[in-house]
Design a protein around this motif. Sequence first.
Motif, PDB file in Angstrom:
ATOM      1  N   LEU A  33     -19.093 -38.864  49.755  1.00 32.17           N
ATOM      2  CA  LEU A  33     -20.534 -38.455  48.115  1.00 32.17           C
ATOM      3  C   LEU A  33     -19.919 -36.961  48.690  1.00 32.17           C
ATOM      4  O   LEU A  33     -20.011 -36.350  49.737  1.00 32.17           O
ATOM      5  CB  LEU A  33     -21.667 -38.914  48.924  1.00 32.17           C
ATOM      6  CG  LEU A  33     -21.562 -40.833  48.537  1.00 32.17           C
ATOM      7  CD1 LEU A  33     -22.960 -40.798  49.643  1.00 32.17           C
ATOM      8  CD2 LEU A  33     -21.586 -41.231  47.529  1.00 32.17           C
ATOM      9  N   ASP A  35     -22.881 -33.654  47.771  1.00 32.53           N
ATOM     10  CA  ASP A  35     -23.704 -33.242  48.690  1.00 32.53           C
ATOM     11  C   ASP A  35     -25.126 -32.907  47.816  1.00 32.53           C
ATOM     12  O   ASP A  35     -26.296 -34.122  48.260  1.00 32.53           O
ATOM     13  CB  ASP A  35     -24.322 -31.746  48.830  1.00 32.53           C
ATOM     14  CG  ASP A  35     -23.387 -31.459  50.374  1.00 32.53           C
ATOM     15  OD1 ASP A  35     -23.035 -32.244  50.989  1.00 32.53           O
ATOM     16  OD2 ASP A  35     -22.985 -29.812  50.161  1.00 32.53           O
ATOM     17  N   GLU A  37     -25.019 -36.033  45.557  1.00 32.78           N
ATOM     18  CA  GLU A  37     -24.995 -37.324  45.584  1.00 32.78           C
ATOM     19  C   GLU A  37     -26.255 -38.046  46.792  1.00 32.78           C
ATOM     20  O   GLU A  37     -26.435 -38.956  47.120  1.00 32.78           O
ATOM     21  CB  GLU A  37     -23.713 -38.042  45.845  1.00 32.78           C
ATOM     22  CG  GLU A  37     -23.440 -37.980  44.163  1.00 32.78           C
ATOM     23  CD  GLU A  37     -21.355 -37.945  43.754  1.00 32.78           C
ATOM     24  OE1 GLU A  37     -21.126 -38.544  43.227  1.00 32.78           O
ATOM     25  OE2 GLU A  37     -20.897 -38.820  45.256  1.00 32.78           O
ATOM     26  N   GLU A  38     -25.507 -36.934  48.127  1.00 33.62           N
ATOM     27  CA  GLU A  38     -26.332 -37.558  49.341  1.00 33.62           C
ATOM     28  C   GLU A  38     -27.557 -37.039  49.687  1.00 33.62           C
ATOM     29  O   GLU A  38     -28.852 -37.498  49.708  1.00 33.62           O
ATOM     30  CB  GLU A  38     -25.516 -37.056  50.807  1.00 33.62           C
ATOM     31  CG  GLU A  38     -24.092 -37.117  51.010  1.00 33.62           C
ATOM     32  CD  GLU A  38     -23.615 -36.577  51.916  1.00 33.62           C
ATOM     33  OE1 GLU A  38     -24.311 -35.643  52.942  1.00 33.62           O
ATOM     34  OE2 GLU A  38     -22.403 -37.512  52.370  1.00 33.62           O
ATOM     35  N   ASP A  39     -27.872 -35.956  48.840  1.00 36.12           N
ATOM     36  CA  ASP A  39     -29.389 -35.859  48.354  1.00 36.12           C
ATOM     37  C   ASP A  39     -30.337 -36.251  48.085  1.00 36.12           C
ATOM     38  O   ASP A  39     -31.512 -36.606  48.283  1.00 36.12           O
ATOM     39  CB  ASP A  39     -29.222 -34.292  47.899  1.00 36.12           C
ATOM     40  CG  ASP A  39     -28.678 -32.877  48.902  1.00 36.12           C
ATOM     41  OD1 ASP A  39     -28.414 -33.508  49.952  1.00 36.12           O
ATOM     42  OD2 ASP A  39     -29.058 -31.891  48.200  1.00 36.12           O
ATOM     43  N   LEU A  41     -29.972 -39.974  48.003  1.00 34.91           N
ATOM     44  CA  LEU A  41     -30.139 -40.880  48.123  1.00 34.91           C
ATOM     45  C   LEU A  41     -30.953 -41.031  49.332  1.00 34.91           C
ATOM     46  O   LEU A  41     -31.931 -41.927  49.581  1.00 34.91           O
ATOM     47  CB  LEU A  41     -28.779 -41.418  48.835  1.00 34.91           C
ATOM     48  CG  LEU A  41     -28.015 -42.661  48.355  1.00 34.91           C
ATOM     49  CD1 LEU A  41     -26.736 -43.036  48.890  1.00 34.91           C
ATOM     50  CD2 LEU A  41     -28.434 -43.555  47.619  1.00 34.91           C
ATOM     51  N   SER A  42     -30.689 -39.463  49.934  1.00 39.86           N
ATOM     52  CA  SER A  42     -31.700 -39.576  50.928  1.00 39.86           C
ATOM     53  C   SER A  42     -33.614 -38.896  49.955  1.00 39.86           C
ATOM     54  O   SER A  42     -34.604 -39.646  51.280  1.00 39.86           O
ATOM     55  CB  SER A  42     -31.644 -37.885  51.580  1.00 39.86           C
ATOM     56  OG  SER A  42     -32.120 -36.655  51.021  1.00 39.86           O
ATOM     57  N   ASP A  47     -32.506 -45.487  54.830  1.00 41.01           N
ATOM     58  CA  ASP A  47     -30.450 -45.000  55.229  1.00 41.01           C
ATOM     59  C   ASP A  47     -29.688 -45.823  54.057  1.00 41.01           C
ATOM     60  O   ASP A  47     -30.461 -46.698  53.621  1.00 41.01           O
ATOM     61  CB  ASP A  47     -30.424 -45.908  56.661  1.00 41.01           C
ATOM     62  CG  ASP A  47     -31.270 -45.341  57.689  1.00 41.01           C
ATOM     63  OD1 ASP A  47     -31.341 -44.006  58.211  1.00 41.01           O
ATOM     64  OD2 ASP A  47     -32.241 -46.162  58.486  1.00 41.01           O
TER      65      ASP A  47
END
Length: 201
Positions: A33, A35, A37-39, A41-42, A47
Amino acid sequence: MKKILYTALLTMLAIVLGACTGNQTNTISVADLTDREEDILSLTTSDAFLFDFIIDDTYQEVSFWIEKYESGKLVGKKINDATAPVYGNGSLMFARTQNPDNENQFTFMTGIKTEGDDESDHSSFSSLVTEQRDLEKASITTGKISETLPIKDEMVLASICYTLDEEGATSLSSDFYEDPRSNMEELKDFDVVYLLKGEFK
């Protein structure tokens, strides 16, 4: 909230699936992923784990579920048990969100997205709200497969582990994901463990 989460996760699966190229056939790996995309999700989950798989026509479907263990012993039936047809490339998702008004209550979500031709695109989501008492002060560790693995009968892809030990605990070892049956003793180190499992048929 659930509608927003479903939309975000479906978008993520579509993005991941679009990038699912170049790997060996009949393998599964952690999705790579960005950065951004990870943001995303977060902001929507506590989790989240995403996995890419590439298979040939040896396999026609995938089953995907969560198991709960207490002090190393399996408790109850499969959680969020889902089965879907598969068509070569695809993604699996596992997410947990905590209720901000109740620390004991959280929602598990699982998702499957596969894509062959235009007529075989398939998405499947399921969720379960559950309550886990007496773990407000527990330490939480998460883990997942660390490398690309060949598709085999039944695989453990990710874990969420709770321990009330004041010293905390590490996550499950990489050996556990490679050979869960030979390393089940590791689960006894935790008060509660949720395992994400998958099986291709």
